[in-house]
Design an enzyme around this catalytic site. Sequence first.
Site, PDB file in Angstrom:
ATOM      1  N   ARG A  38       0.830  -1.224   0.000  1.00 46.94           N
ATOM      2  CA  ARG A  38       0.000   0.000   0.000  1.00 46.94           C
ATOM      3  C   ARG A  38       0.858   1.265   0.000  1.00 46.94           C
ATOM      4  O   ARG A  38       0.436   2.308  -0.516  1.00 46.94           O
ATOM      5  CB  ARG A  38      -0.961  -0.022   1.202  1.00 46.94           C
ATOM      6  CG  ARG A  38      -2.058   1.065   1.133  1.00 46.94           C
ATOM      7  CD  ARG A  38      -3.111   0.860   2.209  1.00 46.94           C
ATOM      8  NE  ARG A  38      -4.284   1.695   2.042  1.00 46.94           N
ATOM      9  CZ  ARG A  38      -4.597   2.750   2.804  1.00 46.94           C
ATOM     10  NH1 ARG A  38      -3.804   3.096   3.807  1.00 46.94           N
ATOM     11  NH2 ARG A  38      -5.694   3.454   2.594  1.00 46.94           N
ATOM     12  N   ILE A  65      -7.652   7.475  -1.372  1.00 46.44           N
ATOM     13  CA  ILE A  65      -7.462   6.025  -1.430  1.00 46.44           C
ATOM     14  C   ILE A  65      -8.325   5.493  -0.284  1.00 46.44           C
ATOM     15  O   ILE A  65      -8.260   6.005   0.834  1.00 46.44           O
ATOM     16  CB  ILE A  65      -5.966   5.622  -1.306  1.00 46.44           C
ATOM     17  CG1 ILE A  65      -5.788   4.099  -1.287  1.00 46.44           C
ATOM     18  CG2 ILE A  65      -5.288   6.242  -0.101  1.00 46.44           C
ATOM     19  CD1 ILE A  65      -4.302   3.655  -1.353  1.00 46.44           C
ATOM     20  N   SER A  66      -9.165   4.496  -0.574  1.00 46.31           N
ATOM     21  CA  SER A  66     -10.129   4.017   0.424  1.00 46.31           C
ATOM     22  C   SER A  66      -9.419   3.353   1.606  1.00 46.31           C
ATOM     23  O   SER A  66      -8.279   2.901   1.494  1.00 46.31           O
ATOM     24  CB  SER A  66     -11.078   3.005  -0.209  1.00 46.31           C
ATOM     25  OG  SER A  66     -11.694   3.561  -1.339  1.00 46.31           O
ATOM     26  N   ALA A  67     -10.127   3.278   2.724  1.00 44.04           N
ATOM     27  CA  ALA A  67      -9.577   2.613   3.914  1.00 44.04           C
ATOM     28  C   ALA A  67      -9.443   1.110   3.635  1.00 44.04           C
ATOM     29  O   ALA A  67     -10.328   0.521   3.002  1.00 44.04           O
ATOM     30  CB  ALA A  67     -10.509   2.827   5.101  1.00 44.04           C
TER      31      ALA A  67
END
Length: 233
Positions: A38, A65-67
């Site tokens: 990530r 950016i999504s969790a």
Amino acid sequence: MKIEYEFKKQRELMVKALIREGVLKSKEVKRAFLTVPREEFVWPDMKSSAYYDTPLPLGATGQTISAPHMVAIMLEEMWLEEGMLVLEIGAGSGYSAALTAEIVNPTGFKDSGGQVVTIERVRSLIEFAKSNLEKTGYADRVKVVEGDGTLGYPEECEEEIYDRIVVTAAAPKTPIFLKKQLKRGGILLIPVGDLYIQRLMKLTKSEDGSFKSKHVCDCMFVPLIGCDGYQNS
Ligand code: SAH
């Protein structure tokens, strides 16, 4: 080298936490989370926060950016299998597309495995996602295209093309061309609601072309902007 080792440790801790919380379940999704770095997908000045379970801003684009827990929930609900063709709307950083590719095409062979097509409307993010996917080895498995994902890909095509479709932005309703482009037996995941809170919906297309829908959980995404989404104001 030391920094890479620390990121690997942080990645393992994040995976353990997501398993404990009950969102990471299947061995394929766990393996994908352990494999995709990530830190290579967050904005460069955010690397030290790469393994916090939170959405992170993508520079000054206004997008995120999504969790990780949200991405995990979506990947688990998609029931992905090797060899599948997946359409994603909202490439953003490219992170969720890379995780998806890791599941549908773990070996990375271009012609024999599954593929991911991801659409993005923000020009600078197209470049960002492409370069992130290139440096992490996913460029052959993920095609990043510029466009309005509410119209599907190819735009306004009415053929049933994809095994899975996932929308990673908040929609007022399910875009019609996404329903058309899903194969029978396929799954479409989409956050539907207003600009503050949405219901993550899982639509399954039956053999007769009708849809069954299920509410997975509540969520908060940035808006899906386009012809069959929210208007750009
Ligand atoms: N999946 C991403 C997070 C996406 S955030 C990741 O893993 O990083 C949602 C993205 O959807 C934003 O980048 C936004 O620009 C994009 N988006 C919004 N409306 C869109 C549309 N109509 N077509 C394509 N992309 C869209």
